[in-house]
Design an enzyme around this catalytic site. Structure first.
Site, PDB file in Angstrom:
ATOM      1  N   LYS A  16      -1.854 -21.050   5.426  1.00 25.79           N
ATOM      2  CA  LYS A  16      -2.571 -22.106   4.708  1.00 25.79           C
ATOM      3  C   LYS A  16      -1.855 -22.418   3.383  1.00 25.79           C
ATOM      4  CE  LYS A  16      -6.971 -20.740   6.836  1.00 25.79           C
ATOM      5  NZ  LYS A  16      -8.430 -20.517   6.612  1.00 25.79           N
ATOM      6  N   TYR A  26     -10.758 -28.331  12.803  1.00 26.39           N
ATOM      7  CA  TYR A  26     -11.978 -27.646  12.376  1.00 26.39           C
ATOM      8  C   TYR A  26     -13.244 -28.371  12.851  1.00 26.39           C
ATOM      9  CZ  TYR A  26      -9.513 -24.285   9.372  1.00 26.39           C
ATOM     10  OH  TYR A  26      -8.725 -23.260   8.887  1.00 26.39           O
ATOM     11  N   ASN A  35      -8.139 -17.958   2.063  1.00 30.41           N
ATOM     12  CA  ASN A  35      -7.880 -16.724   2.814  1.00 30.41           C
ATOM     13  C   ASN A  35      -6.535 -16.715   3.551  1.00 30.41           C
ATOM     14  OD1 ASN A  35      -8.659 -18.442   4.831  1.00 30.41           O
ATOM     15  ND2 ASN A  35     -10.300 -17.164   5.625  1.00 30.41           N
ATOM     16  N   HIS A  75      -4.688 -18.682   9.161  1.00 30.59           N
ATOM     17  CA  HIS A  75      -5.589 -18.946  10.278  1.00 30.59           C
ATOM     18  C   HIS A  75      -5.014 -18.326  11.536  1.00 30.59           C
ATOM     19  CE1 HIS A  75      -7.699 -21.067  13.489  1.00 30.59           C
ATOM     20  NE2 HIS A  75      -6.514 -21.300  14.006  1.00 30.59           N
ATOM     21  N   GLU A 102      -5.304 -25.404  20.309  1.00 31.40           N
ATOM     22  CA  GLU A 102      -4.677 -25.555  18.992  1.00 31.40           C
ATOM     23  C   GLU A 102      -3.168 -25.749  19.113  1.00 31.40           C
ATOM     24  OE1 GLU A 102      -8.148 -22.950  16.739  1.00 31.40           O
ATOM     25  OE2 GLU A 102      -6.136 -22.114  16.879  1.00 31.40           O
TER      26      GLU A 102
HETATM   27  P1  ATP Z   1      -9.709 -19.566  10.541  1.00 33.08           P
HETATM   28  O1  ATP Z   1     -10.221 -20.572  11.540  1.00 33.08           O
HETATM   29  O2  ATP Z   1      -9.180 -20.162   9.281  1.00 33.08           O
HETATM   30  O3  ATP Z   1      -8.833 -18.506  11.146  1.00 33.08           O
HETATM   31  P2  ATP Z   1     -11.980 -17.983  10.973  1.00 33.08           P
HETATM   32  O4  ATP Z   1     -11.879 -18.357  12.400  1.00 33.08           O
HETATM   33  O5  ATP Z   1     -11.807 -16.548  10.613  1.00 33.08           O
HETATM   34  O6  ATP Z   1     -10.966 -18.762  10.081  1.00 33.08           O
HETATM   35  P3  ATP Z   1     -14.169 -19.862  10.639  1.00 33.08           P
HETATM   36  O7  ATP Z   1     -15.592 -19.480  10.665  1.00 33.08           O
HETATM   37  O8  ATP Z   1     -13.588 -20.630  11.776  1.00 33.08           O
HETATM   38  O9  ATP Z   1     -13.345 -18.511  10.380  1.00 33.08           O
HETATM   39  O10 ATP Z   1     -13.903 -20.658   9.292  1.00 33.08           O
HETATM   40  C1  ATP Z   1     -12.729 -21.382   9.113  1.00 33.08           C
HETATM   41  C2  ATP Z   1     -12.309 -21.327   7.667  1.00 33.08           C
HETATM   42  O11 ATP Z   1     -13.301 -21.979   6.881  1.00 33.08           O
HETATM   43  C3  ATP Z   1     -12.209 -19.926   7.091  1.00 33.08           C
HETATM   44  O12 ATP Z   1     -10.969 -19.327   7.333  1.00 33.08           O
HETATM   45  C4  ATP Z   1     -12.428 -20.187   5.618  1.00 33.08           C
HETATM   46  O13 ATP Z   1     -11.206 -20.598   4.983  1.00 33.08           O
HETATM   47  C5  ATP Z   1     -13.391 -21.336   5.611  1.00 33.08           C
HETATM   48  N1  ATP Z   1     -14.758 -20.843   5.441  1.00 33.08           N
HETATM   49  C6  ATP Z   1     -15.512 -20.202   6.349  1.00 33.08           C
HETATM   50  N2  ATP Z   1     -16.708 -19.873   5.848  1.00 33.08           N
HETATM   51  C7  ATP Z   1     -16.703 -20.332   4.563  1.00 33.08           C
HETATM   52  C8  ATP Z   1     -17.640 -20.316   3.495  1.00 33.08           C
HETATM   53  N3  ATP Z   1     -18.848 -19.775   3.645  1.00 33.08           N
HETATM   54  N4  ATP Z   1     -17.256 -20.897   2.327  1.00 33.08           N
HETATM   55  C9  ATP Z   1     -16.041 -21.448   2.170  1.00 33.08           C
HETATM   56  N5  ATP Z   1     -15.119 -21.495   3.139  1.00 33.08           N
HETATM   57  C10 ATP Z   1     -15.436 -20.952   4.308  1.00 33.08           C
END
Ligand code: ATP
Length: 137
Positions: free
Chosen positions: A9, A49, A112, A115, A126
């Site tokens: 990211k 997303y 974070n 992804h 994806e």
């Molecule tokens: P990613 O898809 O980025 O690998 P993930 O699958 O672990 O992450 P998801 O639940 O799909 O988690 O959320 C996608 C992304 O949205 C997260 O990686 C994070 O950056 C962001 N995100 C998720 N929850 C929150 C939250 N409560 N507040 C802010 N950002 C969030």
């Protein structure tokens, strides 16, 4: 064999973590079969997303993800999807153990670093969303 989609990211790129993250996957034994760096449109990110579109943080997430270049990769090997998720750690870095990428490098869920696909099905979706056929090995 199995493939997963891993994306560094904008915060990971800006913090110069690209080399380290690639090295972790190489040392683990997964094979890099596609790689590109570019700044994604909000439209592409909204598709990526799509499942999160009703969440309160969705617009912030799209803004952040489009704020700078991303590094998109396909990694291939035994159990690539679950292995990738283990190496990333939990979505919330607070729950990620040291030794994982998020456990080692970040504090905030909204920044974070990377992804990783959460299932074989979403990995295939994806990969074809982010790469053209002739960009894949
Ligand atoms: P990613 O898809 O980025 O690998 P993930 O699958 O672990 O992450 P998801 O639940 O799909 O988690 O959320 C996608 C992304 O949205 C997260 O990686 C994070 O950056 C962001 N995100 C998720 N929850 C929150 C939250 N409560 N507040 C802010 N950002 C969030």
């Amino acid at each position: 064999s199995e493939r997963t989609f891993i994306m560094i990211k904008p915060d990971g790129v800006q913090r110069t973590l690209v080399g380290d993250i690639i090295q972790r996957f190489e040392k683990k034994g997964l094979k890099l079969t596609a790689l590109k760096m570019f700044q994604a449109s909000m439209d592409l990110l909204r598709q990526h997303y799509n499942d999160l579109s009703s969440k309160s943080f969705f617009e912030d997430l799209i803004n952040y993800m489009s704020s700078g270049p991303l590094v998109c990769m396909v990694w291939e090997g035994l159990n690539a999807v679950k292995t990738g998720r283990q190496m990333l750690g939990e979505t919330d870095p607070f729950n990620s153990l040291p030794g994982t990428i998020r456990g080692d490098y970040c504090l905030h869920i909204g920044r974070n670093v990377c992804h990783g696909s959460d299932s074989i099905d979403s990995a295939e979706k994806e990969i074809y969303l982010w790469f053209k056929k002739d960009e894949l090995c």
